[in-house]
Design a protein around this motif. Structure first.
Motif, PDB file in Angstrom:
ATOM      1  N   LEU A  78       0.871  -1.208  -0.046  1.00 24.47           N
ATOM      2  CA  LEU A  78       0.415   0.155   0.111  1.00 24.47           C
ATOM      3  C   LEU A  78       0.551   1.518   0.088  1.00 24.47           C
ATOM      4  O   LEU A  78       1.469   1.460   0.881  1.00 24.47           O
ATOM      5  CB  LEU A  78      -1.124   0.049   1.155  1.00 24.47           C
ATOM      6  CG  LEU A  78      -2.242  -0.953   1.743  1.00 24.47           C
ATOM      7  CD1 LEU A  78      -1.959  -2.710   2.032  1.00 24.47           C
ATOM      8  CD2 LEU A  78      -3.068  -0.508   1.867  1.00 24.47           C
ATOM      9  N   HIS A  79       0.685   1.962  -1.425  1.00 22.36           N
ATOM     10  CA  HIS A  79       0.974   3.297  -1.178  1.00 22.36           C
ATOM     11  C   HIS A  79       0.354   4.380  -0.401  1.00 22.36           C
ATOM     12  O   HIS A  79      -1.010   4.719  -1.901  1.00 22.36           O
ATOM     13  CB  HIS A  79       1.495   3.379  -2.733  1.00 22.36           C
ATOM     14  CG  HIS A  79       2.076   4.980  -2.985  1.00 22.36           C
ATOM     15  ND1 HIS A  79       2.083   5.597  -3.782  1.00 22.36           N
ATOM     16  CD2 HIS A  79       2.845   5.758  -2.371  1.00 22.36           C
ATOM     17  CE1 HIS A  79       2.617   7.146  -3.961  1.00 22.36           C
ATOM     18  NE2 HIS A  79       3.421   6.722  -3.060  1.00 22.36           N
ATOM     19  N   THR A  80       0.578   4.716   0.443  1.00 20.12           N
ATOM     20  CA  THR A  80      -0.571   5.913   0.617  1.00 20.12           C
ATOM     21  C   THR A  80      -0.024   6.986   1.487  1.00 20.12           C
ATOM     22  O   THR A  80       0.119   7.779  -0.385  1.00 20.12           O
ATOM     23  CB  THR A  80      -0.756   5.689   2.480  1.00 20.12           C
ATOM     24  OG1 THR A  80       0.719   5.565   3.177  1.00 20.12           O
ATOM     25  CG2 THR A  80      -0.526   3.404   3.015  1.00 20.12           C
ATOM     26  N   THR A  81      -0.488   8.048   1.542  1.00 18.95           N
ATOM     27  CA  THR A  81      -0.601   9.492   2.097  1.00 18.95           C
ATOM     28  C   THR A  81       0.379   9.713   3.074  1.00 18.95           C
ATOM     29  O   THR A  81       1.227   8.751   3.479  1.00 18.95           O
ATOM     30  CB  THR A  81      -2.026  10.075   2.577  1.00 18.95           C
ATOM     31  OG1 THR A  81      -2.111   9.394   4.047  1.00 18.95           O
ATOM     32  CG2 THR A  81      -3.217   9.816   1.473  1.00 18.95           C
ATOM     33  N   HIS A  82       0.502  10.706   2.855  1.00 19.91           N
ATOM     34  CA  HIS A  82       1.852  11.916   3.299  1.00 19.91           C
ATOM     35  C   HIS A  82       2.216  11.702   4.787  1.00 19.91           C
ATOM     36  O   HIS A  82       1.552  12.163   5.592  1.00 19.91           O
ATOM     37  CB  HIS A  82       2.676  13.106   2.928  1.00 19.91           C
ATOM     38  CG  HIS A  82       3.749  13.445   3.137  1.00 19.91           C
ATOM     39  ND1 HIS A  82       4.901  12.514   3.369  1.00 19.91           N
ATOM     40  CD2 HIS A  82       4.022  14.776   3.297  1.00 19.91           C
ATOM     41  CE1 HIS A  82       5.979  13.038   2.653  1.00 19.91           C
ATOM     42  NE2 HIS A  82       5.801  14.870   3.670  1.00 19.91           N
ATOM     43  N   ARG A  84       1.300   8.819   6.625  1.00 23.68           N
ATOM     44  CA  ARG A  84       0.321   7.878   7.330  1.00 23.68           C
ATOM     45  C   ARG A  84       0.453   6.599   6.933  1.00 23.68           C
ATOM     46  O   ARG A  84      -0.582   5.221   7.098  1.00 23.68           O
ATOM     47  CB  ARG A  84      -0.886   8.540   7.004  1.00 23.68           C
ATOM     48  CG  ARG A  84      -1.215   9.672   6.411  1.00 23.68           C
ATOM     49  CD  ARG A  84      -1.263  10.762   7.272  1.00 23.68           C
ATOM     50  NE  ARG A  84      -1.326  12.094   7.866  1.00 23.68           N
ATOM     51  CZ  ARG A  84      -1.138  13.091   8.661  1.00 23.68           C
ATOM     52  NH1 ARG A  84      -0.326  12.790   9.826  1.00 23.68           N
ATOM     53  NH2 ARG A  84      -0.855  13.620   7.793  1.00 23.68           N
ATOM     54  N   VAL A  88      -1.913   2.727   8.700  1.00 21.33           N
ATOM     55  CA  VAL A  88      -1.947   1.802   7.806  1.00 21.33           C
ATOM     56  C   VAL A  88      -1.385   0.624   7.617  1.00 21.33           C
ATOM     57  O   VAL A  88      -2.694  -0.166   8.570  1.00 21.33           O
ATOM     58  CB  VAL A  88      -1.712   2.124   6.657  1.00 21.33           C
ATOM     59  CG1 VAL A  88      -1.954   1.600   5.296  1.00 21.33           C
ATOM     60  CG2 VAL A  88      -2.345   4.064   6.132  1.00 21.33           C
TER      61      VAL A  88
END
Lengths: 311, 189, 388
Positions: A78-82, A84, A88
């Motif tokens: 999973l490539h998530t948000t900055h 986070r 996750v």
């Protein structure tokens, strides 16, 4: 006759890490001389040596150059948000405790915008491995100052030199409750691999900091030469001090770098604490997540068949 | 449709009173009931209030408009809410805590020495159950049976029995008060 | 989608006298939600408290995270880990969640988010009611997207819509919001929880084909691709970047258009299946009140008073606020003199109603700055104005 393979095709086919990398996504976006590739390689090597079920490994990352690691590794990812990645990863681990969840994150992502999550995951002894690629800079956005940039170093948002006090990440992790803390530089690939191997075996919050060069931005802006010069610096000015007091491992501008395994202790993980506590409070009836729908349906079916059989 | 306001100061169990009554009406008397309460700084000490509607039909508008019943357990609550009570409405007060100042003929006034009764049972904390018993007897908005069924879960198990006693005490006193009203004189103790 | 019976462990069958917040938690448990990550905030905290109390008994996990950003991030991990997931919050926390709501939309991650609305902006009136986040839920995260938002008007409907929210979320792989408010959240009424076998629960579409053929995304149809969960060997990738059907970053304008058309189309093309309203008195109506949540119960009084006064007034209660049932509103607008839209904000959903009505009839907004419900008289005045 088949056309001869191009270099790129041969690389995809013959790379010893192709089992662990999404070769169809190569070439990657990282600059020549960057240290992220070394960390990825060491990570892959550690996985190769481990007896983990590769289907049970997940890689989670945030935003930035290092954030792209999740996209290149051939695992559930999973490539998530900055900032986070850690929460996750926490959700993934808790929802599916069989998973070995690894966060790979840059210094800005992990300890700037994501600092709050970092300290709390360490505090909870959440059973995840966090690898921080610390290049003292926000690379993707063009070389701004980060929470780990040494005082006096130059960055695009401290063009006259940095006047802030940086985090010493091993000290931070230790103070927050991390149960495995190590530091290496990207010169020490084998040590990184060994540390990641240990971290993967470790139960609880394991943290590995890898000091790496950002040749395009940090090194150039600070006139530190190219990737090779960085490795020379790591070679000349690093020192292995296993078990060092983490209060004494801070890094100043181009100073000596103390590295090694600083912390390695046992403590119940978050989930172990939850399960032990509820087993005590609630008793035998307690079962995290209970049965899945297919399990319940299968059980019901079996019971119906048994009932029919008895008639 | 019954429009009821429970009021007093924080810590008297005002919200609990409304909860017990609402639960009794909707689960055991087969009626519709809606309970709302004031939250926030208003609910921490000072005048605390809870509203309960009871109806044979589905309730849309969830608040009291002209309450037919006011239970006031503090002077401040009495002063604040007595004016909104409808003409001929039922006013239940804790007689040691509230001294009525309004027009005595406008409403039907029912004082109850709830705190004293509760103390006789061992703890003034049971006063709200005395009030609930009293309220049930006076209004018949809810059956005593339903109220007792509603208690488990809303009062601590170990105090269930004594809360029932407090309820009965208030209920009996309420029946007497009604009888006394019928004879043309207020209840007195 | 796979219809399954509810897991009886999570279903507290019977009649309860319960507030809306607790009913939301019970509905989620009945729907099979076993993973809750949240952060306390008035007036939503009771949902989290109920979950924390019930979780260990039903085989679920509650975690109080360090903030609302972490809470929703944990839901994304939890959902890809295979669980049905929920969080609950109110205004300030909702604002903090916005970025990762976008990530959930982009990665098509099913989750349910409850917002027990309170009065803003900023800290505002933290304990008092409002419906002021209705546009924020629709547009709050950056970029163009669609979500589903439901608005219960009673504790019973909090329970019912929590189940509905999970079913929609699993079907459309989209965050589904339960936009309730302090009044409903703290209001106690009877809540009937049916026996487990009478509760219809939808499970997400699990992929079962060959591993090498798995694609986490499908931009061709009206419904999203089936999902897999971490650990099952599919080695999925998902990203907040514009991505192709494999989930790989794809930085092209063409792919981006395809992706957006899909994210928007899967909701817009299914409005008739998603949208629910409760209508009354529309047959002869000359004026219709369109409202949602607690305000529809306040409007009901104004409508009853209006009918008594001889005004032909009907009601449409939006159970689903987003996507808005545009065709139905247009249909009504072409038959009536006016539409009245009361809401506890300075006029939000009314803007969309006005757009949809497009001048076919009068549209009268009945705003309220928040902190309380409307005086029904004010709504009645607007009804009288609309019928003129």
């Amino acid at each position: 006759m088949n056309a001869p393979m191009t270099d790129e095709e041969r690389f995809r086919k013959e790379n010893p890490m192709s089992e662990f990398l999404r070769m169809e996504r190569m070439p990657h976006i990282w600059c020549p001389g960057c240290g992220i590739g070394t960390v990825v390689n060491s990570f892959a090597e550690a996985l190769k040596k481990s007896d983990l079920d590769m289907d049970k490994v997940a890689v989670v990352s945030g935003i930035g150059c290092t954030g792209r690691v999740a996209g290149y590794m051939k695992f559930d990812s999973l490539h998530t948000t900055h900032g986070r990645a850690i929460p996750v990863a926490t959700g993934l681990k808790l929802a599916n405790p069989d998973m070995k969840v690894v966060v790979v994150s840059g210094d800005g992502d992990l300890t700037g915008i994501g600092g709050n999550h970092f300290i709390h995951a360490a505090r909870r002894n959440m059973d995840i491995t966090v690898i921080c690629v610390n290049n003292f800079t926000y690379g993707m956005t063009g070389g701004q100052v980060t929470p780990t940039t040494p005082t006096k170093a130059n960055a695009s948002t401290t063009p006259y030199g940095n006047y802030e006090y940086p985090f010493s990440l091993p000290f931070l992790a230790d103070a927050c409750g991390a149960t495995y803390v190590a530091r290496w530089t990207s010169l020490h690939a084998r040590n990184i691999t060994n540390s990641i191997s240990e971290a993967l075996k470790h139960k609880g919050f394991s943290f590995i900091e890898v000091i790496t060069p950002c040749t395009t931005l940090y090194a150039r802006r600070n006139r530190l030469g190219d990737g090779l010069d960085a490795l020379q610096y790591y070679h000349d000015d690093s020192e292995i001090v296993h078990g060092a007091d983490t209060r004494e491992v801070d890094i100043e501008f181009q100073s000596k770098i103390k590295m090694g395994t600083f912390v390695h202790r046992e403590k119940p993980t978050y989930l172990e604490a939850v399960n032990t506590h509820y087993a005590n409070v609630i008793g035998d009836e307690y079962q995290l997540y209970g049965k899945t729908t297919p399990e319940r349906e299968a059980e019901k079916k079996a019971q119906e068949q048994a009932n029919q059989g008895s008639k | 449709m019954w429009e009821i306001r429970f009021s007093g100061f924080g810590g008297q169990g005002i919200v609990r009173c409304a909860l017990i009554t609402g639960k009794a009406c909707s689960l055991y008397d087969d009626k519709f009931s809606t309970m709302t309460q004031s939250f926030g700084p208003e609910a921490r000490g000072g005048a605390c209030s809870s509203q309960l509607l009871v109806s044979d039909e589905r309730i849309a508008y969830p608040y009291v408009t002209v309450p037919g019943v006011l239970i006031a357990l503090s002077q401040e609550a009495y002063a604040k809410y007595e004016p909104e009570l409808g003409d001929g409405g039922i006013l239940i007060i804790e007689e040691e805590l509230v001294k009525p100042t309004g027009d005595a003929n406008r409403v039907r006034l029912f004082p109850v020495p709830a705190t004293r009764f509760a103390e006789e049972l061992g703890n003034r904390l049971f006063a709200n159950l005395v009030v609930l018993g009293f309220f049930s007897a006076i209004t018949k908005a809810v059956s005593a049976d339903a109220m007792k069924k509603a208690l488990p879960g809303l009062v601590p198990d170990r105090f269930l029995k004594v809360n029932m006693q407090a309820f009965d005490k208030g209920y009996d006193y309420g029946l007497k008060a009604l009888e006394a009203e019928g004879k043309g004189s207020g209840a007195s103790s | 989608m796979r219809k399954v019976a509810a897991d009886p462990k999570g279903v507290d069958s019977g009649s309860h006298f319960m507030d809306g917040d607790h009913a939301l938690a019970e509905g989620a448990l009945a729907a099979g939600c076993r993973f809750f990550a949240g952060y306390p905030i008035t007036p939503s905290t009771e949902v989290a408290e109920r979950f924390a109390e019930r979780c260990p008994h039903v085989g679920g996990l509650f975690i109080q995270m360090e903030d609302e950003i972490a809470s929703i991030a944990a839901l994304i991990g939890g959902a890809w880990g295979g669980q049905k997931v929920m969080t609950v919050t109110s205004g300030p926390g909702f604002s903090l969640m916005m970025e990762n709501i976008g990530l959930a939309v982009m990665t098509e991650t099913p989750m349910v988010i409850c917002n027990v609305q309170r009065c803003g902006p900023s800290t505002g009136l933290p304990t008092l009611t409002a419906q002021q986040d209705m546009m924020q839920v629709r547009w709050g995260s950056q970029g163009d997207y669609r979500i589903i938002a439901l608005s219960p008007d009673s504790p019973q409907e909090c329970f019912d819509l929590a189940i509905e929210a999970f079913n929609l979320s699993e079907t459309y792989r989209v965050p589904v919001f339960i936009m309730t408010d302090e009044t409903v959240g703290h209001m106690h009424e009877k809540v009937v929880v049916p026996p487990a076998e009478q509760i219809e629960v939808l499970d997400r579409n699990w992929y079962t084909g060959p591993k090498e053929d798995y694609r986490p995304y499908d931009f061709t149809g009206n419904l999203p691709a089936p999902m897999v969960k971490a650990g099952d060997g599919y080695r999925f990738h998902t990203t907040g970047l514009t991505h192709d059907e494999r989930g790989y970053p794809a930085g092209s304008v063409e792919v981006h258009k395809k992706l957006l058309d899909h994210l928007i189309g899967k909701i817009d093309n299914n409005v008739d299946k998603i949208s629910k309203t409760e209508d009354s008195g529309l047959g002869d109506a000359e004026v219709v009140v369109i409202s949602y949540g607690i305000t529809s119960r306040i409007a009901a009084k104004a409508i009853a008073d209006g009918r008594k006064a001889g005004i032909k007034v009907g009601a449409m209660r939006l159970i689903t606020v987003w996507p808005l049932c545009e065709n139905r509103i247009r249909e009504i607008a072409s038959k009536v003199k006016g539409i009245v839209v009361p809401e506890i904000n300075m006029g939000q959903v009314v803007l969309e109603v006005e757009r949809v009505v497009g001048g076919r009839c009068k549209v009268i907004s009945v705003p309220h700055a928040g902190g309380a419900v409307h005086d029904p008289e004010v709504i009645l005045d607007a009804i009288k104005e609309a019928v003129k």
